[in-house]
Each structure stands twice: as C-alpha cells, then as structure tokens.
Design a protein around this motif. Structure first.
Motif, PDB file in Angstrom:
ATOM      1  N   ARG A 263      47.915 -14.952  -6.007  1.00  0.00           N
ATOM      2  CA  ARG A 263      47.904 -13.491  -5.951  1.00  0.00           C
ATOM      3  C   ARG A 263      46.687 -13.001  -6.716  1.00  0.00           C
ATOM      4  NH1 ARG A 263      49.599  -9.453  -9.290  1.00  0.00           N
ATOM      5  NH2 ARG A 263      50.416 -11.002 -10.762  1.00  0.00           N
ATOM      6  N   ALA A 264      45.892 -12.165  -6.075  1.00  0.00           N
ATOM      7  CA  ALA A 264      44.680 -11.639  -6.709  1.00  0.00           C
ATOM      8  C   ALA A 264      45.015 -10.374  -7.493  1.00  0.00           C
ATOM      9  CB  ALA A 264      43.626 -11.343  -5.652  1.00  0.00           C
ATOM     10  N   SER A 265      44.515 -10.298  -8.712  1.00  0.00           N
ATOM     11  CA  SER A 265      44.731  -9.109  -9.543  1.00  0.00           C
ATOM     12  C   SER A 265      43.462  -8.832 -10.350  1.00  0.00           C
ATOM     13  CB  SER A 265      45.930  -9.315 -10.475  1.00  0.00           C
ATOM     14  OG  SER A 265      45.706 -10.405 -11.348  1.00  0.00           O
ATOM     15  N   ASN A 266      43.444  -7.675 -10.972  1.00  0.00           N
ATOM     16  CA  ASN A 266      42.283  -7.262 -11.784  1.00  0.00           C
ATOM     17  C   ASN A 266      40.982  -7.376 -10.987  1.00  0.00           C
ATOM     18  OD1 ASN A 266      44.084  -6.931 -13.930  1.00  0.00           O
ATOM     19  ND2 ASN A 266      43.740  -9.019 -14.675  1.00  0.00           N
ATOM     20  N   LEU A 267      41.059  -6.983  -9.730  1.00  0.00           N
ATOM     21  CA  LEU A 267      39.880  -7.068  -8.869  1.00  0.00           C
ATOM     22  C   LEU A 267      38.869  -5.986  -9.241  1.00  0.00           C
ATOM     23  CD1 LEU A 267      38.339  -8.064  -6.325  1.00  0.00           C
ATOM     24  CD2 LEU A 267      39.734  -6.441  -4.997  1.00  0.00           C
ATOM     25  N   PRO A 326      36.346 -14.440  10.374  1.00  0.00           N
ATOM     26  CA  PRO A 326      36.352 -14.132  11.818  1.00  0.00           C
ATOM     27  C   PRO A 326      35.077 -14.511  12.561  1.00  0.00           C
ATOM     28  CG  PRO A 326      36.054 -12.134  10.539  1.00  0.00           C
ATOM     29  CD  PRO A 326      36.316 -13.218   9.550  1.00  0.00           C
ATOM     30  N   ASN A 327      33.985 -14.804  11.838  1.00  0.00           N
ATOM     31  CA  ASN A 327      32.785 -15.330  12.488  1.00  0.00           C
ATOM     32  C   ASN A 327      31.950 -16.042  11.431  1.00  0.00           C
ATOM     33  OD1 ASN A 327      30.648 -13.402  11.380  1.00  0.00           O
ATOM     34  ND2 ASN A 327      32.107 -11.951  12.317  1.00  0.00           N
ATOM     35  N   ARG A 328      30.955 -16.770  11.886  1.00  0.00           N
ATOM     36  CA  ARG A 328      30.134 -17.572  10.975  1.00  0.00           C
ATOM     37  C   ARG A 328      28.946 -16.792  10.404  1.00  0.00           C
ATOM     38  NH1 ARG A 328      31.377 -22.978  11.177  1.00  0.00           N
ATOM     39  NH2 ARG A 328      32.805 -23.606  12.854  1.00  0.00           N
ATOM     40  N   ASN A 329      28.846 -15.525  10.737  1.00  0.00           N
ATOM     41  CA  ASN A 329      27.710 -14.739  10.264  1.00  0.00           C
ATOM     42  C   ASN A 329      27.959 -14.075   8.916  1.00  0.00           C
ATOM     43  OD1 ASN A 329      26.287 -15.333  12.648  1.00  0.00           O
ATOM     44  ND2 ASN A 329      27.294 -13.636  13.728  1.00  0.00           N
ATOM     45  N   ILE A 330      29.171 -14.238   8.383  1.00  0.00           N
ATOM     46  CA  ILE A 330      29.474 -13.645   7.080  1.00  0.00           C
ATOM     47  C   ILE A 330      28.735 -14.426   5.996  1.00  0.00           C
ATOM     48  CG2 ILE A 330      31.320 -13.051   5.464  1.00  0.00           C
ATOM     49  CD1 ILE A 330      33.247 -13.059   7.840  1.00  0.00           C
ATOM     50  N   ALA A 331      28.146 -13.717   5.076  1.00  0.00           N
ATOM     51  CA  ALA A 331      27.396 -14.363   3.996  1.00  0.00           C
ATOM     52  C   ALA A 331      28.318 -15.242   3.162  1.00  0.00           C
ATOM     53  CB  ALA A 331      26.750 -13.305   3.111  1.00  0.00           C
ATOM     54  N   PRO A 332      27.851 -16.403   2.710  1.00  0.00           N
ATOM     55  CA  PRO A 332      28.687 -17.287   1.891  1.00  0.00           C
ATOM     56  C   PRO A 332      29.071 -16.625   0.570  1.00  0.00           C
ATOM     57  CG  PRO A 332      26.734 -18.437   2.690  1.00  0.00           C
ATOM     58  CD  PRO A 332      26.520 -16.987   2.973  1.00  0.00           C
ATOM     59  N   LEU A 333      30.202 -17.042   0.050  1.00  0.00           N
ATOM     60  CA  LEU A 333      30.619 -16.635  -1.290  1.00  0.00           C
ATOM     61  C   LEU A 333      30.072 -17.663  -2.275  1.00  0.00           C
ATOM     62  CD1 LEU A 333      32.428 -15.030  -3.336  1.00  0.00           C
ATOM     63  CD2 LEU A 333      34.260 -16.643  -2.745  1.00  0.00           C
ATOM     64  N   ARG A 334      29.352 -17.194  -3.286  1.00  0.00           N
ATOM     65  CA  ARG A 334      28.795 -18.082  -4.304  1.00  0.00           C
ATOM     66  C   ARG A 334      29.242 -17.578  -5.671  1.00  0.00           C
ATOM     67  NH1 ARG A 334      24.573 -21.020  -1.854  1.00  0.00           N
ATOM     68  NH2 ARG A 334      23.946 -20.133   0.171  1.00  0.00           N
ATOM     69  N   ASN A 352      26.150  -8.534  -0.749  1.00  0.00           N
ATOM     70  CA  ASN A 352      25.526  -7.771  -1.833  1.00  0.00           C
ATOM     71  C   ASN A 352      26.548  -7.216  -2.818  1.00  0.00           C
ATOM     72  OD1 ASN A 352      26.696  -5.991  -0.119  1.00  0.00           O
ATOM     73  ND2 ASN A 352      24.976  -4.556  -0.006  1.00  0.00           N
ATOM     74  N   GLN A 353      27.765  -7.797  -2.809  1.00  0.00           N
ATOM     75  CA  GLN A 353      28.823  -7.322  -3.699  1.00  0.00           C
ATOM     76  C   GLN A 353      29.163  -8.386  -4.741  1.00  0.00           C
ATOM     77  OE1 GLN A 353      31.938  -6.365  -0.838  1.00  0.00           O
ATOM     78  NE2 GLN A 353      31.477  -4.175  -1.033  1.00  0.00           N
ATOM     79  N   HIS A 354      29.341  -7.937  -5.973  1.00  0.00           N
ATOM     80  CA  HIS A 354      29.731  -8.832  -7.058  1.00  0.00           C
ATOM     81  C   HIS A 354      31.243  -8.726  -7.264  1.00  0.00           C
ATOM     82  CE1 HIS A 354      29.788  -9.968 -11.552  1.00  0.00           C
ATOM     83  NE2 HIS A 354      29.829 -11.057 -10.804  1.00  0.00           N
ATOM     84  N   LEU A 355      31.942  -9.855  -7.106  1.00  0.00           N
ATOM     85  CA  LEU A 355      33.406  -9.875  -7.205  1.00  0.00           C
ATOM     86  C   LEU A 355      33.844 -10.500  -8.522  1.00  0.00           C
ATOM     87  CD1 LEU A 355      34.373 -11.261  -3.657  1.00  0.00           C
ATOM     88  CD2 LEU A 355      34.003  -8.886  -4.321  1.00  0.00           C
ATOM     89  N   GLN A 356      34.869  -9.906  -9.120  1.00  0.00           N
ATOM     90  CA  GLN A 356      35.534 -10.473 -10.287  1.00  0.00           C
ATOM     91  C   GLN A 356      37.039 -10.272 -10.100  1.00  0.00           C
ATOM     92  OE1 GLN A 356      33.345  -7.899 -13.076  1.00  0.00           O
ATOM     93  NE2 GLN A 356      32.727  -9.773 -14.170  1.00  0.00           N
TER      94      GLN A 356
END
Length: 366
Positions: A263-267, A326-334, A352-356
């Motif tokens: 479960r994802a929290s504190n996103l 849904p497709n292979r054109n999505i930028a990788p998550l690093r 171009n989004q920073h996830l925490q």
C-alpha cells in the motif's frame, strides 16, 4: 437395486457391526436432511426435517439392538435387519450423488453473483473462487456431473458396485480437500466426509479382495533384466534427480525480501503531497513487486496500472523499471528502494516527475 453380492463381513465382529451401523445412520440422516431441506422445505417444516434426520441417525443403533436381542434368544431371522444396512448406504449414496450431478447440469451449483465476477481476484472468498473457477467451463461442469451420476447408477447394480465405489472414493477425497483448503462452509465439508465414510464402509466389506488386487503385480509387465543394485539405482533416481535439477534451477523469486503487494502512502510528487480522496482520483495507491522481477503501479483502480520489469542493485539500492504496459513508450522509473521502518521507501524519477512514497506490505489475500 441388485442385492445379491454385498459380502457379509459385517457380521464378523461387534466392531465392524458398530461401524456399519454408524455409517448407515450418518449417511441416511445427512442425505435426507440435505435433500428435504433443499427440495421439500416449502411443504415440510424445518422441525420435521430435523426430527426425521435425527431419527435416521439412531435407527441403525436400534437395528443393532434388535440384532443382538435375536442373537441372544436364538430367534429365526437373526442378522436379517443388519444385512439391509449396506443397502441403505448404497441407496442414499446413489440418490445424493445423482442429485448433485443433476444440480450441476441445471446450473443449481457453482453459482457466483455476476457482480462479484468483475471484482479483483484477491477480493473473492475461497468459496467464490472455487465456484468461479468451475463455472467458467460448462463442459467441465458436465464432466464432473457425469462422474457423479454414473457412479450413482453404477452403485445400484451388483456387478458394477465396486467400480462405482472406486470412482466415488477419489472424487469425495478431492471434494473434502477442496472444502477444507478453500474454507467452504463447515456443514458442506461435513456432508462430504459423511458420504466418504459410507464409501469406505462399503469398501471395507470387500477389504481382502481389494487389498489382493491393489497389491498384485501388473500382468504382462516383465521384470527388468538388470541386477538388483541397478534396479535400486533406477528407483532412487526418481527421488534424487528432482533434487539435483531443482538445485540448479533459477527460481523466479529473485528478490524474496521485496516480493509482495504494498500500500502506497505519504506520496509526494515534486514535493507536493498527493492523496486519493475519491475512487475516481487517479493517484498512485499500490505497488506490486512480483516474481520474475515484475513491477506494477496501481493508480487507485485495478484497471489503471503501469506494468513492467525491474532491475535492482543491492550494493547501491538502485532501482530501474522498464514499462511494457499500457505501452513501452513510458519513460523508465529510476530511483532507490530502501528499508523504512516496517516497510520500504521508494524515491525516484518518472519522466519529469520526482516521486517519494512509503510502501507498507499488505497481507496476502487468501
């Protein structure tokens, strides 16, 4: 119903007589209760159904008492009532198996509410999972129904009775195992156990012949023309080769410390907190790290997901996910995947989004 070939082994000992009596009472009582409750309840009050069922449970004991009284007094007809008990088991077994078969054919079993079939697999109970699985293929349902009906009618004839019991035995064992492992209602499993006791009771009457048959060698299969040591080696290989092959197999659970549903929290995205406030909010709420390094993001709805494959470097805790759905054109998550309290912390860049976010493992649904 043919009544001329059930062995009379039940008269050999008090213990076997008592077992036959108990089995007969249980089978007749349970079957009558199930059949009457399902088909006759509009006309018969529940207390009547329960009363008749309980009376049948104890009817066998009455037969045993009468049999013993006749034995003590030397009356003519000793054992006649006892000899009818196996046929009581045969009849009620056949009736119940036949009804179960026809219920399947007529869609009176394996019923799942249609609304549940479109819900996530993990949300279904064990009982609904079983019924959903079986109802998916009506031909398979017919196959099971055919086994039940054929075994029921084969029970009614002397020459095919043993065959019917040997068909019913594994079928009932499978049903009981399924009922237990998938948390079916207790009464359902208990009913199957009672039917199994009836089958075993009848098979016990022919125990010696069955034992001799099962432990006899296969005619026409010649012994191996090798020394005993070689034959032992061949037999041992069946046990040792699987161990050897599995010891070099690349198991799919490459990162067992991570495998699970979270479960994802504190996103936070670019430093701003994000929370799904309604079911329509497309916000990251779940993460799955699966076998073969499968990785998935769940956006508050099982229909909206990113699915891909992750690569993890334990030396640096670095993580990279290449998406294919849904497709292979999505930028990788690093990013980095690290321990945080009782869960994990994911800190990374997606396009171009920073996830925490914090990940807390959810208990596996069963």
């Amino acid at each position: 119903m043919d009544t001329h070939n059930i062995p009379s082994r039940q008269s050999s000992s008090p213990g076997s007589k008592l077992g036959l009596v108990l089995s007969s009472g249980l089978v007749s009582g349970f079957v009558v209760h199930r059949v009457a409750k399902k088909y006759l309840s509009p006309w018969l009050p529940s207390p009547v159904i329960v009363g008749v069922s309980i009376a049948l449970l104890f009817a066998g004991l009455l037969v045993l008492l009468i049999d013993r009284q006749q034995a003590r007094t030397g009356k003519h007809g000793k054992g006649r009532l006892m000899s009818l008990l196996p046929y009581s088991i045969v009849y009620w077994l056949a009736l119940d198996l036949s009804l179960f078969g026809f219920q399947k054919i007529l869609h009176l079993q394996m019923i799942v509410p249609l609304g549940l079939l479109d819900t996530p697999f993990s949300s279904l109970s064990g009982e609904n999972l079983v019924w959903a699985f079986y109802r998916w293929s009506y031909p398979f349902t017919l196959f099971i129904a055919g086994l039940q009906i054929s075994s029921a009618y084969l029970l009614l004839f002397a020459r095919t009775r043993l065959l019917a019991l040997l068909i019913a035995l594994p079928m009932l064992v499978h049903i009981i195992a399924m009922d237990y492992c998938y948390a079916m209602p207790t009464w359902v499993m208990l009913h199957a156990v009672v039917l199994l006791t009836g089958v075993l009771s009848l098979l016990s009457l022919d125990y010696h012949r069955i034992k001799a048959f099962l432990l006899s060698t296969v005619q026409g299969l010649q012994p191996l023309p090798y020394a005993p040591a070689i034959q032992i080696g061949i037999k041992l290989s069946v046990l040792l080769l699987p161990v050897l092959l599995l010891s070099v197999y690349a198991f799919p659970n490459k990162h067992p410390q991570f495998t699970g549903s979270y479960r994802a929290s504190n996103l936070r995205i670019d430093g701003q907190a994000r929370v799904a406030r309604t079911p329509k909010d497309s916000v990251l709420t779940g993460v799955y790290l699966d076998l073969d390094d499968e990785f998935a993001f769940d956006f508050n709805d099982y229909r909206y997901r990113y699915i891909g494959t992750y690569h993890y470097q334990p030396e640096t805790d670095s993580l990279i996910v290449h998406w294919r759905y849904p497709n292979r054109n999505i930028a990788p998550l690093r990013g980095r995947l690290t321990r945080e309290g009782t869960g994990l912390r994911l800190d990374g860049q997606l396009a171009n989004q920073h996830l925490q976010l914090h990940l807390e493992r959810r208990p596996e649904q069963r």
